[in-house]
Scaffold this active site. Structure first.
Site, PDB file in Angstrom:
ATOM      1  N   HIS A   1     -19.557 -37.794  -5.325  1.00  0.00           N
ATOM      2  CA  HIS A   1     -20.941 -37.487  -6.141  1.00  0.00           C
ATOM      3  C   HIS A   1     -22.034 -37.565  -5.235  1.00  0.00           C
ATOM      4  CE1 HIS A   1     -24.083 -37.510  -9.302  1.00  0.00           C
ATOM      5  NE2 HIS A   1     -22.812 -37.112 -10.101  1.00  0.00           N
ATOM      6  N   HIS A   2     -23.026 -36.775  -5.286  1.00  0.00           N
ATOM      7  CA  HIS A   2     -24.316 -36.536  -4.400  1.00  0.00           C
ATOM      8  C   HIS A   2     -24.909 -37.990  -4.463  1.00  0.00           C
ATOM      9  CE1 HIS A   2     -26.466 -34.402  -1.641  1.00  0.00           C
ATOM     10  NE2 HIS A   2     -26.305 -33.400  -1.691  1.00  0.00           N
ATOM     11  N   SER A   3     -24.933 -38.422  -5.486  1.00  0.00           N
ATOM     12  CA  SER A   3     -25.587 -39.833  -5.558  1.00  0.00           C
ATOM     13  C   SER A   3     -25.290 -40.763  -4.660  1.00  0.00           C
ATOM     14  CB  SER A   3     -25.731 -40.371  -6.954  1.00  0.00           C
ATOM     15  OG  SER A   3     -24.215 -40.852  -7.392  1.00  0.00           O
TER      16      SER A   3
ATOM     17  N   ASN B   1     -29.955 -40.720   0.161  1.00  0.00           N
ATOM     18  CA  ASN B   1     -30.237 -39.177   0.097  1.00  0.00           C
ATOM     19  C   ASN B   1     -31.757 -39.252   0.693  1.00  0.00           C
ATOM     20  OD1 ASN B   1     -28.253 -37.526  -1.359  1.00  0.00           O
ATOM     21  ND2 ASN B   1     -28.097 -39.382  -2.557  1.00  0.00           N
TER      22      ASN B   1
END
Length: 438
Positions: free
Chosen positions: A143-145, A335
């Protein structure tokens, strides 16, 4: 990976950590983003060995051993990881027909399945089948989180060991930036003053164009422009490996960067691909290398812009994982990405080198702008405006190779391998043009 008291207990601060604003954005229903990473191996996978290695590496990282708190989904909390839930080994025929197509379909199918929020948000699929360029294929879905590309590549390197010394961590090359030899004087001051003015002007123009784009300046309708809701469609993933040495030859001959050349190749490949699509839509016969392909069938003044991700860490390049995990580190995990809008020149150029020249000019101007910092602060607005498009292109270098990875919406780009062909052919044309000049 974290701090502990004298009794070896993990601190409360590490037990629970709030999600960053970017991580919360990636969990919103409209932008539930995953990172798909495909690793080819020259030997078959041994699942037990892989799991043992993950216990010693990946599971020691707080993000990969934490889950979202169920009540509000806004905090990470430490949990016990059951590797059987995360390492998936499907029972496959090692001699399966059309293995490359099977892997592409397998990965596409993954994009349709949501992840279980009750456990850490990562999976590793081990596919022990021989493809055209690997004996086995591993597919990470993360998951990009949990982090951006720079974070995850640093983590991947930390999970590997040197061949000559299995106990030693891989070394990460340091990026040394040369300082200016001028420390003062009128001309130095004038140059610095002009640079500041140009930075302010370019930033104002870029932010204004960004706002105008949001309000009404949309891209031209082309065959590759997705319809509304494209972000929810199934994606198809394909890749092509090209020579990094060829890219470096162009880079050195024209005094450019690898990114300049890659952007030029992308513009050339998209121009050739769109020209082919317009030929086909006009019902004309398609003749490879013939007059129909050399003749431009493109509409005039196509407006097509790309959203380019920019690493906002002050230190460029891949960083050692230990440095990223230090408290207060400027290269910290997470991120930390901004965005720039890059206009693509879509046209058939008589001189293939014009693609990389225009790419360099555009990139050089963007380097003298704070657009990516502004969009980093307004990441929610960026994604709400541009969303996830019908085509995503990644370039990843490794040793002397460069891999082009495409994620496409088959409704807009039904023949992604053809687009790979055009990108590969574009590099060849640019490379050959350089060789002829030598």
């Amino acid at each position: 990976m974290g701090e502990s008291d004298n009794n070896g207990k993990v601190s409360r601060e590490e037990e629970e950590q709030p999600l960053s604003p970017a991580a919360r954005l990636f969990h919103s229903p409209s932008f539930n983003c995953y990172i798909i990473a495909i690793l080819g191996c020259n030997t078959k996978f041994k699942p037990d060995v892989i799991k043992s290695g993950l216990e010693q590496t990946l599971l020691k990282h707080p993000r990969f051993s934490s889950k979202l708190v169920a009540d509000d989904g806004q905090r990470w909390t430490k949990t016990i990881v059951n590797l059987e839930d995360h390492v998936i080994v499907p029972d496959l025929d090692p001699n399966i027909d059309f293995a490359d197509q099977f892997v592409e379909d397998y990965i596409s199918d993954l994009t349709t399945k949501p992840m279980d929020l009750s456990k850490p948000l990562w999976e590793l699929h081990l596919l022990n089948i021989k493809t055209s360029d690997a004996e086995a294929v591993g597919v990470f879905r993360i998951h990009h989180s949990m982090g951006d590309g720079a974070s995850l590549i640093s983590l991947l390197l930390a999970c590997t060991r040197k061949t000559l010394d299995p106990e030693a961590l891989p070394s990460v090359p340091e990026n040394i930036q040369a300082g200016s030899t001028n420390s003062g004087g009128f001309w130095w001051f004038l140059s610095a003053f002009w640079s500041v003015l140009r930075l302010i002007w370019n930033t104002l123009v870029d932010v204004l164009l960004f706002g105008v784009t949001i309000m009404f300046m949309k891209d031209t309708k082309t065959p590759i422009k997705g319809a509304p809701g494209v972000e929810h469609n199934i994606k198809k993933f394909v890749h092509r490996t090209i020579s990094l040495d060829d890219i470096k030859l162009v880079k050195n001959a024209l005094n450019m960067t690898v990114n300049d050349v890659v952007l030029g190749v992308t513009q050339a490949g998209l121009s050739r691909y769109l020209n082919r699509r317009y030929v086909n839509s006009a019902g004309e016969a398609e003749i490879d290398g013939g007059e129909k392909q050399r003749k431009s069938n493109l509409p005039k003044s196509i407006r097509l812009r790309a959203t380019i991700l920019v690493n906002q860490r002050p230190t460029v390049g891949i960083q050692a994982l230990a440095n990223m995990m230090e408290k207060g580190s400027k290269t910290r995990w997470g991120n930390l990405i901004g965005y720039i809008l890059l206009p693509f020149t879509i046209a058939l150029q008589d001189d293939p080198l014009d693609y990389v020249r225009t790419a360099k000019a555009t990139i050089d101007r963007k380097k003298h702008s704070l657009e990516s910092i502004c969009t980093f602060s307004g990441g929610v607005l960026v994604l709400r405006t541009f969303g996830v498009k019908a085509l995503t292109i990644h370039y990843q270098s490794y040793v002397n190779k460069m891999t082009i990875a495409l994620a496409v919406d088959p409704n807009a780009i039904p023949d992604p391998h053809q687009l790979c062909d055009e990108l590969e052919e574009s590099l060849k044309l640019i490379h050959d043009a350089i060789v002829k000049k030598v």
